[in-house]
Design an enzyme around this catalytic site. Structure first.
Site, PDB file in Angstrom:
ATOM      1  N   ARG A  53      48.875  70.745  55.172  1.00  0.00           N
ATOM      2  CA  ARG A  53      48.051  70.166  54.107  1.00  0.00           C
ATOM      3  C   ARG A  53      48.808  69.041  53.402  1.00  0.00           C
ATOM      4  O   ARG A  53      48.210  68.146  52.814  1.00  0.00           O
ATOM      5  CB  ARG A  53      47.629  71.257  53.115  1.00  0.00           C
ATOM      6  N   TYR A 105      31.139  48.604  48.594  1.00  0.00           N
ATOM      7  CA  TYR A 105      30.729  49.729  49.430  1.00  0.00           C
ATOM      8  C   TYR A 105      29.954  50.720  48.563  1.00  0.00           C
ATOM      9  O   TYR A 105      30.489  51.246  47.591  1.00  0.00           O
ATOM     10  CB  TYR A 105      31.960  50.382  50.062  1.00  0.00           C
ATOM     11  N   ASP A 178      40.279  46.993  48.458  1.00  0.00           N
ATOM     12  CA  ASP A 178      39.622  47.557  49.640  1.00  0.00           C
ATOM     13  C   ASP A 178      39.564  46.441  50.675  1.00  0.00           C
ATOM     14  O   ASP A 178      38.787  45.502  50.564  1.00  0.00           O
ATOM     15  CB  ASP A 178      38.221  48.068  49.283  1.00  0.00           C
TER      16      ASP A 178
HETATM   17  C1  LIG Z   1      33.283  52.818  55.331  1.00  0.00           C
HETATM   18  C2  LIG Z   1      33.844  52.208  54.114  1.00  0.00           C
HETATM   19  C3  LIG Z   1      34.432  52.983  53.102  1.00  0.00           C
HETATM   20  C4  LIG Z   1      34.449  54.487  53.150  1.00  0.00           C
HETATM   21  O1  LIG Z   1      35.212  54.976  54.209  1.00  0.00           O
HETATM   22  P1  LIG Z   1      34.860  56.318  55.025  1.00  0.00           P
HETATM   23  O2  LIG Z   1      35.904  56.344  56.068  1.00  0.00           O
HETATM   24  O3  LIG Z   1      33.463  56.159  55.561  1.00  0.00           O
HETATM   25  O4  LIG Z   1      34.935  57.440  54.057  1.00  0.00           O
HETATM   26  C5  LIG Z   1      34.979  52.327  52.019  1.00  0.00           C
HETATM   27  N1  LIG Z   1      34.952  50.984  51.918  1.00  0.00           N
HETATM   28  C6  LIG Z   1      34.403  50.216  52.865  1.00  0.00           C
HETATM   29  C7  LIG Z   1      34.400  48.739  52.700  1.00  0.00           C
HETATM   30  C8  LIG Z   1      33.823  50.794  53.989  1.00  0.00           C
HETATM   31  O5  LIG Z   1      33.257  50.022  54.920  1.00  0.00           O
END
Ligand SMILES: *Cc1c(COP(=O)(O)O)cnc(C)c1O
Length: 383
Positions: A53, A105, A178
């Site tokens: 974990r 997102y 992101d």
């Molecule tokens: C898909 C996505 C997420 C979330 O990721 P998961 O792996 O689906 O949980 C976050 N930000 C962006 C820009 C994404 O495309």
């Protein structure tokens, strides 16, 4: 660790850091799935692993590869992108003020809004790509986290990472970027001043649509980092060994996958820009895109495969085009080797600023002529 190596990141990726199996010489790392780890004869931990974990050998190898590509000191893999972002916000002090984009997102935004509604955080949104609006949303001394996404879901608006980092730091906040649509082969947010680089590794980093994973990377001495690691251990959201093993395999081809997707996307964007059936092609690689100049500076390895088309004509036509495609696959997600098309409003629902006529395309590595022909026939069917 690997920060000072003078090999290019492309070489590090292709060789997965030259990790040969210590015992057999196998050129592919072994896959460890153990949940627990034996101590040595002195009752000491062998490689620091206690219980999966908290982390395990294959997951650590995946983290090391990504750290090398991001030029990071610290990298943590999670079992989804969402669990990684949840950990960042969980690690903030209760009541912390967070600033995020009004278009990003949609699940991440939805989750932030729910946290704000419960009073766990304060939240202000700003228009993506608008630095004045970002500045106005930040509360000096109160804002703890600025969360940008670039290029951002929806219209692929681009945010200047250097400028956003300066604004966040001047107010005493950290910047999380992101960078899912701009993997480290094109953008390295930490080098541009971001404190945390985040990816849904489900997307380009893995590239084969066969796992979900999330990753956070940072330079050393980020105060919130140990708490993020703790949250991952409490929640049990560490990426398991098998998924980490698959991810390492996917990372080996990141550079060529991203380059091919970028080349295909540029050709497709140029082909459909100005077409009768299309009001607008939203692609950061096109000079007509509002964020193109910044993208040219901070996406140095290509503009990627993500774009949106605003379809001309009556309501319902965009959805009809998505249904009529035979090569593009009508599925959500992005960054895989296969091209996907989605009617974004159907997927995200209303309330996220997505126009009804928007088709989101994730361009893969197929032959671009097949992709263009497929869209052309779908458009012709709906004319
Ligand atoms: C898909 C996505 C997420 C979330 O990721 P998961 O792996 O689906 O949980 C976050 N930000 C962006 C820009 C994404 O495309």
């Amino acid at each position: 660790m690997t920060r000072n190596s003078d090999l290019s990141p492309q070489t590090k990726a292709a060789q997965a850091l030259h990790m040969l199996d210590r015992e057999s010489g196998a050129v592919v790392p072994a896959m460890h799935s153990a949940s627990t780890f034996a101590r040595d004869e002195n009752y000491e931990l062998r490689d620091g692993f206690v219980y999966s974990r908290y982390g395990s050998p294959t997951t650590r190898q995946g983290e090391d590869v990504i750290a090398a590509l991001e030029d990071a000191d610290e990298t943590l893999l999670f079992n989804s992108g969402m669990s990684a972002t949840v950990a960042v916000v969980e690690a903030l002090p209760v009541g912390a003020h967070v600033v995020a984009q009004s278009m990003m997102y949609h699940v991440g935004l939805n989750w932030l809004q729910r946290q704000a509604a419960r009073g766990v955080i304060g939240l202000d949104a700003f228009e993506a790509g608008n630095l004045q609006a970002l500045k106005a949303a930040i509360k000096p001394g109160k804002t703890k986290l600025v969360w940008i996404e670039t290029p951002a879901n929806g219209d692929w608006s681009v945010t200047d990472i250097v400028a956003a980092a300066d604004m966040a730091h001047a107010a005493g906040a950290i910047l999380m970027c992101d960078s899912t649509a701009a993997p480290p082969c094109t953008t390295r947010p930490l080098e541009l001043g971001a404190d945390i680089s985040f990816h849904s590794a489900t997307k380009y980093l893995n590239g084969h649509s066969d796992l979900t994973a999330g990753v956070l990377s940072a330079r050393s001495a980020l105060p919130v980092w140990e708490e993020i690691r703790n949250v991952r251990g409490f929640q049990g959201t560490t990426l398991p060994g098998f998924e980490a093993w698959l991810l390492i395999r996917g990372l080996r081809t990141l550079y060529i996958r991203y380059k091919t997707a970028s080349d295909n996307a540029m050709q497709l964007a140029q082909h459909f820009e100005g077409a009768d059936a299309i009001d607008c092609v939203l692609y950061p690689g096109l000079p007509s895109h509002a964020g193109h100049a910044i993208a040219a500076r901070q996406m140095t390895g290509g503009y990627g495969g993500m774009m949106s088309l605003l379809v001309a004509g009556p309501k319902g036509r965009a959805l009809a085009i998505a249904k009529a495609c035979k090569v593009f696959i009508p599925a959500t997600s992005l960054g895989g080797v296969e091209s996907l098309i989605e009617h974004r409003m159907t997927v995200s629902g209303e309330g996220y600023g997505i126009p009804e006529n928007l088709l989101r395309l994730s361009i893969g590595i197929e032959h671009v002529d097949d992709l263009i022909a497929d869209l052309e026939q779908a458009i012709a069917q709906t004319a």
